[in-house]
Design a protein around this motif. Structure first.
Motif, PDB file in Angstrom:
ATOM      1  N   ASN A  96       1.704  -5.045  -0.024  1.00 34.30           N
ATOM      2  CA  ASN A  96       2.259  -6.407   0.235  1.00 34.30           C
ATOM      3  C   ASN A  96       1.001  -7.489   0.888  1.00 34.30           C
ATOM      4  O   ASN A  96       0.852  -8.814   0.494  1.00 34.30           O
ATOM      5  CB  ASN A  96       3.616  -6.710   1.019  1.00 34.30           C
ATOM      6  N   ARG A  97       0.476  -6.974   1.719  1.00 33.40           N
ATOM      7  CA  ARG A  97      -0.451  -7.439   2.566  1.00 33.40           C
ATOM      8  C   ARG A  97      -1.675  -7.881   1.613  1.00 33.40           C
ATOM      9  O   ARG A  97      -2.345  -9.036   1.492  1.00 33.40           O
ATOM     10  CB  ARG A  97      -1.093  -6.698   3.694  1.00 33.40           C
ATOM     11  N   LEU A  98      -2.028  -6.834   0.850  1.00 34.14           N
ATOM     12  CA  LEU A  98      -3.003  -7.119  -0.007  1.00 34.14           C
ATOM     13  C   LEU A  98      -2.782  -7.968  -0.856  1.00 34.14           C
ATOM     14  O   LEU A  98      -3.684  -8.732  -1.351  1.00 34.14           O
ATOM     15  CB  LEU A  98      -3.445  -5.580  -0.818  1.00 34.14           C
ATOM     16  N   TYR A  99      -1.467  -8.128  -1.497  1.00 28.95           N
ATOM     17  CA  TYR A  99      -1.184  -9.027  -2.677  1.00 28.95           C
ATOM     18  C   TYR A  99      -1.214 -10.473  -1.878  1.00 28.95           C
ATOM     19  O   TYR A  99      -1.715 -11.408  -2.757  1.00 28.95           O
ATOM     20  CB  TYR A  99       0.491  -8.730  -2.998  1.00 28.95           C
ATOM     21  N   GLU A 100      -0.816 -10.561  -0.851  1.00 27.98           N
ATOM     22  CA  GLU A 100      -0.963 -11.999  -0.081  1.00 27.98           C
ATOM     23  C   GLU A 100      -2.323 -12.486   0.073  1.00 27.98           C
ATOM     24  O   GLU A 100      -2.635 -13.631  -0.031  1.00 27.98           O
ATOM     25  CB  GLU A 100      -0.331 -11.829   1.090  1.00 27.98           C
ATOM     26  N   GLN A 101      -3.347 -11.452   0.677  1.00 22.13           N
ATOM     27  CA  GLN A 101      -4.714 -11.869   0.753  1.00 22.13           C
ATOM     28  C   GLN A 101      -5.352 -12.210  -0.594  1.00 22.13           C
ATOM     29  O   GLN A 101      -6.170 -13.186  -0.548  1.00 22.13           O
ATOM     30  CB  GLN A 101      -5.134 -10.525   1.386  1.00 22.13           C
ATOM     31  N   ILE A 102      -4.970 -11.710  -1.670  1.00 23.42           N
ATOM     32  CA  ILE A 102      -5.536 -11.957  -2.970  1.00 23.42           C
ATOM     33  C   ILE A 102      -5.101 -13.475  -3.401  1.00 23.42           C
ATOM     34  O   ILE A 102      -5.689 -14.319  -3.848  1.00 23.42           O
ATOM     35  CB  ILE A 102      -5.218 -10.955  -4.094  1.00 23.42           C
ATOM     36  N   GLU A 103      -3.645 -13.664  -3.159  1.00 28.34           N
ATOM     37  CA  GLU A 103      -3.072 -14.854  -3.471  1.00 28.34           C
ATOM     38  C   GLU A 103      -3.940 -15.895  -2.611  1.00 28.34           C
ATOM     39  O   GLU A 103      -4.021 -17.139  -2.973  1.00 28.34           O
ATOM     40  CB  GLU A 103      -1.575 -14.981  -3.167  1.00 28.34           C
ATOM     41  N   THR A 104      -4.019 -15.643  -1.284  1.00 31.64           N
ATOM     42  CA  THR A 104      -4.942 -16.663  -0.511  1.00 31.64           C
ATOM     43  C   THR A 104      -6.220 -16.838  -1.037  1.00 31.64           C
ATOM     44  O   THR A 104      -6.718 -18.122  -1.054  1.00 31.64           O
ATOM     45  CB  THR A 104      -5.172 -16.097   1.032  1.00 31.64           C
ATOM     46  N   MET A 105      -7.096 -15.975  -1.389  1.00 29.94           N
ATOM     47  CA  MET A 105      -8.308 -16.164  -1.953  1.00 29.94           C
ATOM     48  C   MET A 105      -8.251 -17.111  -3.269  1.00 29.94           C
ATOM     49  O   MET A 105      -8.984 -17.965  -3.445  1.00 29.94           O
ATOM     50  CB  MET A 105      -8.868 -14.862  -2.649  1.00 29.94           C
ATOM     51  N   THR A 125      -8.491 -13.156 -10.052  1.00 31.28           N
ATOM     52  CA  THR A 125      -7.714 -12.849  -9.075  1.00 31.28           C
ATOM     53  C   THR A 125      -6.353 -12.139  -9.471  1.00 31.28           C
ATOM     54  O   THR A 125      -5.712 -11.335  -9.054  1.00 31.28           O
ATOM     55  CB  THR A 125      -7.446 -13.736  -8.105  1.00 31.28           C
TER      56      THR A 125
END
Length: 149
Positions: A96-105, A125
């Motif tokens: 979930n953290r990984l998903y959120e980081q990639i969405e942030t990118m 992405t």
């Protein structure tokens, strides 16, 4: 998935398919053949993936929502992970953290790059997010073992 949700998703999918087809027609009417062929390829991919990844799986699960000539997809059982509940929770939190980081990118690119570059990075992405979501599904479907000791 319940039938009501399936019906909503199918209705949106059909709208998306019609809109994509309309965009292809517009390009055909106003552009040269080379441009049309390039764009038609993109439109075809949109409609193809919409069918194979959204419409067909839903209709395979809810045959009553499928056309009479529809041939259901065969369901293949994926190998399942064997995890403790603690391991499953840890992995899901990480994914979930990984998903959120990639969405942030993707958001950073959208706000700080020109439109072409932003669209290209959104595509890239998105591909990463697809695999993160697949990993999430795999972890969620895991067989949960009792913790030893």
């Amino acid at each position: 998935m319940n039938k009501e949700t399936a019906e909503k998703l199918l209705a949106i999918s059909m709208d998306c398919s019609r809109d994509t087809n309309e965009s292809i027609k517009r390009v055909m009417e106003c552009c040269d053949e080379g441009t049309f062929k390039i764009y038609r390829g993109h439109g075809g991919k949109i409609m193809g993936y919409l069918f194979t990844e959204v419409i067909a799986p839903i209709q395979s699960e809810h045959l009553e929502l499928a056309p009479p000539d529809f041939k259901p997809m065969q369901h293949t059982e994926r190998p399942r992970l064997r995890l403790t509940k603690e391991s499953q929770d840890d992995l899901l939190a990480l994914l979930n953290r990984l998903y959120e980081q990639i969405e942030t990118m993707a958001g950073i690119v959208r706000e700080n790059c020109d439109k072409v570059e932003a669209a290209m990075y959104r595509s890239r992405t998105h591909e990463v997010l697809v695999h993160v979501a697949d990993a999430m599904a795999c972890v969620l479907a895991a067989d949960i073992e009792e913790k030893e000791g």
